[in-house]
Motif scaffolding. Structure first.
Motif, PDB file in Angstrom:
ATOM      1  N   PHE A  75      53.643  56.726  69.041  1.00  0.00           N
ATOM      2  CA  PHE A  75      54.392  56.325  67.860  1.00  0.00           C
ATOM      3  C   PHE A  75      53.506  56.438  66.635  1.00  0.00           C
ATOM      4  N   SER A  76      54.033  57.031  65.591  1.00  0.00           N
ATOM      5  CA  SER A  76      53.319  57.126  64.321  1.00  0.00           C
ATOM      6  C   SER A  76      53.816  56.042  63.382  1.00  0.00           C
ATOM      7  N   THR A  77      52.954  55.101  63.072  1.00  0.00           N
ATOM      8  CA  THR A  77      53.345  54.066  62.112  1.00  0.00           C
ATOM      9  C   THR A  77      53.537  54.668  60.722  1.00  0.00           C
ATOM     10  N   TRP A  78      52.833  55.728  60.412  1.00  0.00           N
ATOM     11  CA  TRP A  78      52.949  56.345  59.095  1.00  0.00           C
ATOM     12  C   TRP A  78      54.247  57.121  58.943  1.00  0.00           C
ATOM     13  N   HIS A  79      54.697  57.758  60.024  1.00  0.00           N
ATOM     14  CA  HIS A  79      55.947  58.521  59.958  1.00  0.00           C
ATOM     15  C   HIS A  79      57.147  57.692  60.400  1.00  0.00           C
ATOM     16  N   GLY A  80      56.888  56.612  61.140  1.00  0.00           N
ATOM     17  CA  GLY A  80      57.961  55.748  61.603  1.00  0.00           C
ATOM     18  C   GLY A  80      58.769  56.318  62.750  1.00  0.00           C
ATOM     19  N   VAL A  81      58.225  57.297  63.446  1.00  0.00           N
ATOM     20  CA  VAL A  81      58.936  57.914  64.567  1.00  0.00           C
ATOM     21  C   VAL A  81      57.966  58.185  65.712  1.00  0.00           C
ATOM     22  N   HIS A  82      58.556  58.444  66.874  1.00  0.00           N
ATOM     23  CA  HIS A  82      57.767  58.816  68.038  1.00  0.00           C
ATOM     24  C   HIS A  82      57.173  60.208  67.879  1.00  0.00           C
ATOM     25  N   GLY A  83      56.233  60.492  68.762  1.00  0.00           N
ATOM     26  CA  GLY A  83      55.699  61.822  68.978  1.00  0.00           C
ATOM     27  C   GLY A  83      55.469  61.953  70.469  1.00  0.00           C
ATOM     28  N   ILE A  84      55.032  63.118  70.869  1.00  0.00           N
ATOM     29  CA  ILE A  84      54.703  63.345  72.280  1.00  0.00           C
ATOM     30  C   ILE A  84      53.196  63.446  72.405  1.00  0.00           C
ATOM     31  N   TYR A  85      52.649  62.679  73.331  1.00  0.00           N
ATOM     32  CA  TYR A  85      51.250  62.815  73.701  1.00  0.00           C
ATOM     33  C   TYR A  85      51.215  63.530  75.048  1.00  0.00           C
ATOM     34  N   LEU A  86      50.592  64.676  75.066  1.00  0.00           N
ATOM     35  CA  LEU A  86      50.470  65.478  76.278  1.00  0.00           C
ATOM     36  C   LEU A  86      49.247  65.000  77.048  1.00  0.00           C
ATOM     37  N   GLU A  87      49.475  64.334  78.145  1.00  0.00           N
ATOM     38  CA  GLU A  87      48.372  63.804  78.950  1.00  0.00           C
ATOM     39  C   GLU A  87      47.677  64.919  79.728  1.00  0.00           C
ATOM     40  N   ASP A  88      48.467  65.759  80.375  1.00  0.00           N
ATOM     41  CA  ASP A  88      47.894  66.855  81.154  1.00  0.00           C
ATOM     42  C   ASP A  88      48.744  68.105  81.002  1.00  0.00           C
ATOM     43  N   LEU A  89      48.071  69.211  80.817  1.00  0.00           N
ATOM     44  CA  LEU A  89      48.685  70.534  80.874  1.00  0.00           C
ATOM     45  C   LEU A  89      47.817  71.340  81.814  1.00  0.00           C
ATOM     46  N   PHE A  90      48.422  71.855  82.870  1.00  0.00           N
ATOM     47  CA  PHE A  90      47.646  72.616  83.845  1.00  0.00           C
ATOM     48  C   PHE A  90      48.492  73.748  84.390  1.00  0.00           C
ATOM     49  N   VAL A  91      47.884  74.923  84.433  1.00  0.00           N
ATOM     50  CA  VAL A  91      48.479  76.091  85.069  1.00  0.00           C
ATOM     51  C   VAL A  91      47.478  76.574  86.109  1.00  0.00           C
ATOM     52  N   ARG A  92      47.969  76.815  87.293  1.00  0.00           N
ATOM     53  CA  ARG A  92      47.086  77.288  88.368  1.00  0.00           C
ATOM     54  C   ARG A  92      46.363  78.556  87.930  1.00  0.00           C
ATOM     55  N   PRO A  93      45.063  78.672  88.263  1.00  0.00           N
ATOM     56  CA  PRO A  93      44.266  79.819  87.805  1.00  0.00           C
ATOM     57  C   PRO A  93      44.906  81.183  88.073  1.00  0.00           C
ATOM     58  N   ALA A  94      45.501  81.371  89.237  1.00  0.00           N
ATOM     59  CA  ALA A  94      46.101  82.671  89.569  1.00  0.00           C
ATOM     60  C   ALA A  94      47.300  83.001  88.689  1.00  0.00           C
ATOM     61  N   ALA A  95      47.866  81.993  88.029  1.00  0.00           N
ATOM     62  CA  ALA A  95      49.060  82.199  87.210  1.00  0.00           C
ATOM     63  C   ALA A  95      48.758  82.190  85.716  1.00  0.00           C
ATOM     64  N   ARG A  96      47.504  82.038  85.352  1.00  0.00           N
ATOM     65  CA  ARG A  96      47.150  81.978  83.929  1.00  0.00           C
ATOM     66  C   ARG A  96      47.303  83.334  83.260  1.00  0.00           C
ATOM     67  N   GLY A  97      47.511  83.299  81.953  1.00  0.00           N
ATOM     68  CA  GLY A  97      47.634  84.526  81.173  1.00  0.00           C
ATOM     69  C   GLY A  97      49.012  85.159  81.249  1.00  0.00           C
ATOM     70  N   ARG A  98      49.959  84.467  81.838  1.00  0.00           N
ATOM     71  CA  ARG A  98      51.309  85.012  81.985  1.00  0.00           C
ATOM     72  C   ARG A  98      52.343  84.291  81.129  1.00  0.00           C
ATOM     73  N   GLY A  99      51.896  83.337  80.319  1.00  0.00           N
ATOM     74  CA  GLY A  99      52.814  82.651  79.422  1.00  0.00           C
ATOM     75  C   GLY A  99      53.340  81.321  79.914  1.00  0.00           C
ATOM     76  N   HIS A 100      52.891  80.863  81.090  1.00  0.00           N
ATOM     77  CA  HIS A 100      53.394  79.601  81.633  1.00  0.00           C
ATOM     78  C   HIS A 100      52.975  78.407  80.769  1.00  0.00           C
ATOM     79  N   GLY A 101      51.707  78.370  80.368  1.00  0.00           N
ATOM     80  CA  GLY A 101      51.231  77.263  79.536  1.00  0.00           C
ATOM     81  C   GLY A 101      51.947  77.227  78.199  1.00  0.00           C
ATOM     82  N   LYS A 102      52.103  78.383  77.594  1.00  0.00           N
ATOM     83  CA  LYS A 102      52.798  78.446  76.306  1.00  0.00           C
ATOM     84  C   LYS A 102      54.249  78.031  76.457  1.00  0.00           C
ATOM     85  N   ALA A 103      54.879  78.405  77.565  1.00  0.00           N
ATOM     86  CA  ALA A 103      56.271  78.011  77.806  1.00  0.00           C
ATOM     87  C   ALA A 103      56.388  76.493  77.943  1.00  0.00           C
ATOM     88  N   LEU A 104      55.428  75.858  78.613  1.00  0.00           N
ATOM     89  CA  LEU A 104      55.439  74.395  78.722  1.00  0.00           C
ATOM     90  C   LEU A 104      55.290  73.755  77.344  1.00  0.00           C
TER      91      LEU A 104
END
Length: 165
Positions: A75-104
């Motif tokens: 939550f941003s007290t300055w904006h008065g609205v929620h935001g998203i905090y990304l705790e973990d982003l992980f793409v398996r090594p064999a699948a990297r570079g194919r756009g999966h992380g960007k799609a997430l």
């Protein structure tokens, strides 16, 4: 070209999410620190009061989950609205570079816009140059004027007023 399907996690996904979390811990050179159990993860994601959310990247060709984004609301007290905090982003090594992380990340950005949230933010380890390069390539900027602090373990107990162990 590999296509990615992004979908919200469902309870049956808990085992694969746990596997992805453990693979992330290995990648981050901290395999013994990933202690979450399937029961804890299920309660956090699908219990009566979910504390976190997860989306999976599923490879259209294989039908297998190849990546995960685990996030929660901040939550941003300055904006008065929620935001998203990304705790973990992980793409398996064999699948990297194919756009999966960007799609997430695109899906989380879409959720932010749809719900009127003003921020999508996360931490990245200073040594993780490939991730830093990727994040910068999508327009993310480091928050160099901020320092992360954490209280845990015995210090957390002491702060809570618990007697020393």
């Amino acid at each position: 070209m590999v296509r990615t399907m992004i979908r919200p996690a469902v309870p049956a996904d808990v085992p694969v999410i746990l596997d992805l979390i453990r693979e992330l811990a290995e990648y981050e050179k901290a395999p013994l620190e990933a202690k979450a159990t399937a029961e804890q993860l299920h309660a956090a994601l699908f219990g009566p009061h979910p504390a976190a959310f997860a989306h999976l990247a599923v490879d259209d060709e294989s039908g297998e989950p190849v990546g995960v984004a685990i996030w929660f609301l901040n939550f941003s007290t300055w904006h008065g609205v929620h935001g998203i905090y990304l705790e973990d982003l992980f793409v398996r090594p064999a699948a990297r570079g194919r756009g999966h992380g960007k799609a997430l990340l695109r899906e989380l950005a879409r959720i932010c816009r749809e719900r009127g949230y003003t921020r999508l933010q996360w931490w990245v380890l200073n040594w993780n140059a490939p991730a830093i390069d990727f994040y910068r390539s999508i327009g993310a900027v480091p928050m160099d004027d901020w320092t992360v602090y954490r209280v845990s373990g015995d210090a957390l107990g002491a702060l809570a007023g618990e007697p020393a162990a």
